[in-house]
Design an enzyme around this catalytic site. Structure first.
Site, PDB file in Angstrom:
ATOM      1  N   ARG A 310       0.820  -1.212   0.000  1.00 12.41           N
ATOM      2  CA  ARG A 310       0.000   0.000   0.000  1.00 12.41           C
ATOM      3  C   ARG A 310       0.856   1.266   0.000  1.00 12.41           C
ATOM      4  NH1 ARG A 310      -5.354   1.855   1.680  1.00 12.41           N
ATOM      5  NH2 ARG A 310      -5.242   3.679   3.033  1.00 12.41           N
ATOM      6  N   ILE A 342      -7.362   7.956  -0.994  1.00 18.35           N
ATOM      7  CA  ILE A 342      -7.248   6.506  -0.985  1.00 18.35           C
ATOM      8  C   ILE A 342      -8.011   6.032   0.245  1.00 18.35           C
ATOM      9  CG2 ILE A 342      -4.980   6.699   0.126  1.00 18.35           C
ATOM     10  CD1 ILE A 342      -4.236   4.025  -1.163  1.00 18.35           C
ATOM     11  N   SER A 343      -9.011   5.202   0.028  1.00 16.99           N
ATOM     12  CA  SER A 343      -9.924   4.834   1.113  1.00 16.99           C
ATOM     13  C   SER A 343      -9.207   4.067   2.218  1.00 16.99           C
ATOM     14  CB  SER A 343     -11.070   3.974   0.562  1.00 16.99           C
ATOM     15  OG  SER A 343     -11.874   4.708  -0.316  1.00 16.99           O
ATOM     16  N   ALA A 344      -9.804   4.071   3.389  1.00 17.81           N
ATOM     17  CA  ALA A 344      -9.276   3.306   4.512  1.00 17.81           C
ATOM     18  C   ALA A 344      -9.229   1.824   4.148  1.00 17.81           C
ATOM     19  CB  ALA A 344     -10.139   3.513   5.742  1.00 17.81           C
TER      20      ALA A 344
END
Length: 680
Positions: A310, A342-344
């Site tokens: 990530r 960027i989403s959790a």
């Protein structure tokens, strides 16, 4: 011509001395108490430095220090010249604020030397100061990030230790510090001093007379407060990381928090400071947490998470932020509002489980962002499949393609376009996934699904209430095979542009109201509505620890004409349900927000839902909302079966009906029906 400049406060001549102590490892508790007592007749402030104190007093204190040395409490002292960090604290006016706060805090901080809980007391005080300065959650996060930048680098512990630390920090940050249980004498006055400092700094900044950024000044105040309390640098660093983490955590987390304590827990979990810096360890710990929480369930998605780095999709972002369960903003508009992120990881995992991607699938993703989600999809479909990801901004597309290439994702392509219009040249797709929110179904992409295909779409129901739907065809209509609570950054620039307006409330604090185009609301009236008299009603509906709020929110979104809107922020007199703010019902020039009353009965602790109305029709709207909450509790509550959803577009809309007419939500392009049986 002379300039009209504000008068500057005169510099105070503080008497200065550097005091050393016998063991050279800080001021002993007995010596600290003796010094505080000896200085009881004057104001003073201090800084802990080089194992001793740098003491500044209103009047010379040579006799006091000589007695301290004669009694063996101190080993010696030397005089000197005090050089205040005037520019650091924002100029002469900011320095005047700092001196007042230093003196208000120093006596208690000195007397409490060696007592447990110093860090927790600091967080309570600093959170009160930050709120009074009028900072919003993201600005608060920036203050904690600035503190972290001045401390040693850290990474969080994994698993339960991190969860305990987050829970403890959240309680401290949202607590009413003045109501701390069993507080020592003078605590309320100490809290008031921090609040006053926050308000004064805000006023100076608003008039353009603070020579340094407000957040930077607040961060430096935090460093000095931690120093006075003798909190070690590594503990300061761990605390700052947690403060930043909570401020930038995904929006959905706050929605299901089960209580806003009015005072901190007496047995708060100790904030952790055990750290790691290995990205592989951080990623593995993140995956394990997501498995434990139930967000990751299937072997393929778990393997993709373990294999995809990530942090490679977040260049320039520190490792702790990359592997925290937080959304990370990557683009803002001209007003500073976040428009892409960027989403959790928990949200990414939830949606990927909904997608159900398989080897060989062709997938379309709307919302490329950094390319991280598309890279995960690429691993799931394997070399025999392909992923196309669309975004409306060329810079995001370019960045995503760069990240994907460096990650070796050869079966993923980022392209410029409108996600709501799809990419018909590569259709049909086995799966279409939206990682951006929509106010309605983008009908043009439905024909781009292959037979047996699936659409995963985060869609607002009414107002701010949204869910991530996984739709599959069911004859002429669509049914959900999965539905999860989730909130996403909205679609922009295209045929399904989901426009919303953030309305700030005038006056003190930082309260804002989310409004959407379909809502009937007087936005200008909303700016001052909290200044109008209020009506508060208790509903008698109680929540217990761990019980979800999402079903009550869903019910109200269905039955109230304008649904529910998020109203984050803090201000005097505003008593929201949670630390971040509250959900509110809207009706033209009036609103009614949800509040809570904490209590204890024979079953233990509960939170009773209340409704506070403001505006010309406050009593009527508050009563309407309270009545509907009671109806939900009696007919559905948290004991009813979970609802399922059906959807139709075009001519099929009229054939889609529900047993409960209020559970039919008509939108411009689609009809959504909630099949939600009452509890027995």
């Amino acid at each position: 011509m002379a300039e009209d400049l504000p008068a500057l406060p005169p510099e105070r001549d503080w008497w200065h001395a550097s005091v050393s102590f016998p063991d050279g490892r800080g001021v002993p508790r007995q010596a600290a108490q003796a010094l505080s007592s000896a200085l009881s007749d004057q104001r003073f402030h201090f800084l802990r430095k080089d194992g001793g104190l740098r003491l500044r007093t209103e009047h010379p204190a040579a006799d006091v220090l000589d007695r301290l040395v004669a009694d063996g409490q101190a080993s010696g002292w030397t005089g000197g010249v005090y050089e205040p960090e005037t520019e650091t604290f924002g100029g002469p006016e900011g320095m005047a604020v700092a001196h007042d706060l230093f003196c208000a805090d120093s006596r208690a901080a000195l007397e409490q030397t060696g007592l447990p809980g110093a860090r927790e007391r600091c967080v309570l005080l600093l959170s009160s100061m930050i709120r009074s300065a009028g900072l919003d959650p993201f600005e608060t996060g920036d203050v904690w990030a600035k503190i972290a930048s001045l401390r040693p680098p850290v990474t969080p512990p994994a698993g339960p230790a991190l969860d305990r630390a987050i829970t403890a920090m959240r309680r401290l940050m949202i607590a009413d510090a003045a109501r701390r249980p069993d507080a020592e004498p003078g605590w309320r006055e100490r809290v008031a001093a921090f609040e006053d400092a926050g308000r004064r700094l805000r006023r100076i900044a608003s008039k353009g007379r603070l020579r340094r950024g407000l957040r930077a000044v607040l961060a430096h105040h935090a460093i000095f407060a931690f120093n006075r309390a003798a909190v070690p640098a590594d503990e300061q660093a761990a605390t700052a990381w947690l403060g930043r983490h909570l401020a930038f955590s995904e929006r959905g987390t706050a929605d299901v928090f089960t209580g806003r304590p009015t005072s901190p827990d007496r047995s708060l979990t100790r904030v952790e400071s055990k750290l790691t810096t290995d990205p592989a360890e951080l990623r593995d710990a993140l995956v394990n947490r997501l498995i434990d929480s139930g967000h990751l369930r299937t072997p393929g998605v778990i393997a993709a998470f373990r294999a995809t780095e990530r942090h490679r999709f977040l260049p320039g972002v520190d490792l702790q932020a990359a592997y925290a369960n937080d959304a990370v903003p990557i683009k803002h508009d001209a007003t500073g509002e976040m428009i892409s992120c960027i989403s959790a990881p928990s949200i990414v995992a939830t949606q990927l489980e909904q997608v159900g991607a398989e080897a060989g699938h062709k997938i379309l993703e709307a919302g490329a962002a950094t390319g991280y989600n598309a890279a995960l999809l690429g691993r799931l479909v394997g070399p025999g499949g392909h992923v196309w990801t669309i975004d409306v901004d060329q810079d995001l597309v370019d960045g995503a393609n760069k990240n994907l290439a460096e990650a070796g994702a050869t079966n993923v392509t980022a392209v410029l376009g409108d996600g709501a219009a799809g990419l018909p040249e590569h259709a049909p797709y086995n799966r279409i996934q939206f990682t951006v929110g929509a106010g309605d179904v983008p009908v043009r992409i439905l024909d781009q699904l292959a037979p047996g295909g699936r659409l995963v779409l985060p869609m607002r129901i009414r107002g701010s209430i949204s869910r991530s739907f996984a739709f599959e065809r069911d004859g002429d209509t669509w049914r959900t095979v999965s539905c999860e609570m989730a909130t996403f950054v909205p679609l922009r620039k295209g045929v399904c542009d989901d426009i919303y307006t953030l309305v700030p409330h005038d006056g003190e604090g930082n309260v804002r109201l989310e409004t959407f185009s379909e809502q009937q609301v007087d936005r200008e009236a909303m700016r001052t509505v909290l200044d109008q008299p209020h009506t508060t009603l208790c509903t008698g509906v109680k929540f217990r620890k761990g019980e979800p709020w999402e079903w009550m929110y869903l019910y109200l979104a269905c039955v109230l004409p304008n649904g529910l809107s998020r109203m984050p922020g803090l201000r005097p007199g505003y008593a929201p349900s949670f630390g971040w703010g509250a959900m509110a019902a809207l009706d033209g020039d009036t609103l009614a927000y949800l509040t809570q009353r904490q209590g204890v009965d024979e079953q233990g602790t509960f939170w009773e839902v209340g409704v506070t109305g403001h505006g010309p029709h406050a009593a009527e709207l508050a009563d309407h909302v309270a009545t509907e909450i009671g109806e939900w509790h009696r007919g559905w509550g948290n004991d009813a079966p979970e609802p399922v959803f059906r959807m139709a577009v075009g001519d099929a809309r009229d054939r889609l009906t529900a047993t409960e007419p209020r559970f039919v939500i008509d939108k411009a392009y689609s009809r959504l029906v909630v099949d939600w049986p009452r509890k027995d």
